[in-house]
Design a protein around this motif. Structure first.
Motif, short mmCIF file in Angstrom:
data_model
loop_
_atom_site.label_atom_id
_atom_site.label_comp_id
_atom_site.label_asym_id
_atom_site.label_seq_id
_atom_site.Cartn_x
_atom_site.Cartn_y
_atom_site.Cartn_z
N SER A 121 24.13 -4.97 21.01
CA SER A 121 23.94 -4.10 22.18
C SER A 121 25.19 -3.26 22.40
O SER A 121 26.28 -3.60 21.94
CB SER A 121 23.64 -4.94 23.43
OG SER A 121 24.73 -5.80 23.70
N GLU A 139 22.58 -1.44 26.86
CA GLU A 139 21.49 -0.98 25.99
C GLU A 139 21.36 -1.86 24.75
O GLU A 139 22.26 -1.89 23.90
CB GLU A 139 21.72 0.47 25.56
CG GLU A 139 21.71 1.46 26.68
CD GLU A 139 20.34 1.62 27.31
OE1 GLU A 139 19.32 1.38 26.63
OE2 GLU A 139 20.30 1.97 28.50
N LEU A 142 20.25 -2.58 21.01
CA LEU A 142 19.98 -1.74 19.84
C LEU A 142 19.15 -2.51 18.81
O LEU A 142 18.03 -2.15 18.50
CB LEU A 142 21.27 -1.24 19.20
CG LEU A 142 22.16 -0.31 20.00
CD1 LEU A 142 23.40 0.06 19.20
CD2 LEU A 142 21.41 0.93 20.43
N LEU A 200 14.56 -2.90 15.67
CA LEU A 200 15.16 -2.00 16.65
C LEU A 200 14.44 -2.15 17.99
O LEU A 200 13.22 -2.31 18.04
CB LEU A 200 15.07 -0.56 16.19
CG LEU A 200 15.76 -0.22 14.87
CD1 LEU A 200 15.60 1.25 14.54
CD2 LEU A 200 17.23 -0.61 14.90
N VAL A 245 15.15 2.74 20.81
CA VAL A 245 16.18 3.15 19.84
C VAL A 245 15.54 3.96 18.71
O VAL A 245 14.50 3.59 18.18
CB VAL A 245 16.90 1.92 19.26
CG1 VAL A 245 17.84 2.31 18.13
CG2 VAL A 245 17.68 1.20 20.36
N LEU A 291 22.15 5.00 15.12
CA LEU A 291 21.18 4.52 16.10
C LEU A 291 21.46 5.21 17.42
O LEU A 291 22.60 5.25 17.89
CB LEU A 291 21.29 3.00 16.27
CG LEU A 291 21.07 2.16 15.02
CD1 LEU A 291 21.23 0.68 15.34
CD2 LEU A 291 19.70 2.42 14.42
N THR A 292 20.40 5.75 18.04
CA THR A 292 20.53 6.47 19.30
C THR A 292 19.51 5.93 20.29
O THR A 292 18.34 5.76 19.93
CB THR A 292 20.27 7.99 19.09
OG1 THR A 292 21.09 8.45 18.02
CG2 THR A 292 20.57 8.76 20.34
N THR A 293 19.95 5.68 21.51
CA THR A 293 19.00 5.24 22.52
C THR A 293 18.26 6.46 23.06
O THR A 293 18.82 7.54 23.19
CB THR A 293 19.71 4.51 23.69
OG1 THR A 293 20.72 5.37 24.24
CG2 THR A 293 20.34 3.22 23.21
#
Length: 195
Positions: A43, A47, A49, A174, A178, A191-193
């Motif tokens: 995380s 958030e 991941l 994921l 994500v 990796l992008t939220t």
């Protein structure tokens, strides 16, 4: 590390990685244990991941047993089989069918703290009996919190020569919020939220 908990924790900046580094509990205490040896969750701040699938609230349903399998965890599987076996118990608990968990027999780990990174090495023999394979994993988190690296190795026991091509999978589950983007020039994944 919290040696009594069976988990190792790597933390840098806002990034936290929790890895399962222990053998399952004794079989008679394992009716809720998962076959997740070597798996991890990651995380950033609040958030999540990379996750494991968790367990549904309905312990009587088929998905409860599936959620305990190795494939439901962020780690390696061989032939889509779990590193531990789920064994149907003779009795039912609270009216539900019960499965005990057994294996791996040998699990080891160590945590290292260098000037630039934190890492945990994990090894287990959960695939030894069926495939003559040992699984080793190294997870490394740079102290900047910007890079995380994983390395998995399946090695043959003794003089066995094993063709593992197409027989193994490395899963990283994921979180639903994500998105993953493969770099064009490296083996890195960003990796992008979202949302």
């Amino acid at each position: 590390i919290a040696p009594q908990s069976g988990y190792a924790r790597l933390a840098a900046g806002e990034v936290v990685v929790i890895a399962d580094v222990a053998a399952p509990p004794p079989m008679h205490l394992s009716s809720r244990a998962h076959a997740g040896c070597g798996s991890f969750e990651m995380s950033v701040g609040l958030e999540p991941l990379i996750i494991n699938c968790g367990a549904p609230l309905d312990e009587a349903g088929d998905w409860y047993v599936v959620s305990r399998s190795t494939a439901a965890h962020s780690t390696v599987t061989v032939d889509d089989l779990s590193s531990a076996r789920l064994i149907r118990a003779q009795e039912r608990i609270a009216g539900r069918e019960t499965f005990w968990l057994t294996g791996p027999r040998s699990v080891h780990h160590d945590v290292a703290d260098s000037d630039s990174a934190l890492s945990v090495r994990i090894g287990h023999d959960g695939y030894r009996e069926r495939f003559s394979l040992l699984h080793r994993r190294r997870l490394t988190l740079r102290k900047s919190g910007l890079e995380f690296e994983g390395y998995d190795q399946l090695s043959a026991v003794g003089d066995n020569v094993i063709d593992a091509k197409g027989r193994f999978a490395i899963r990283f589950h994921l979180h639903p919020r994500v998105a993953a983007q493969l770099s064009r020039n490296t083996n890195a994944v960003t990796l992008t939220t979202i949302g």
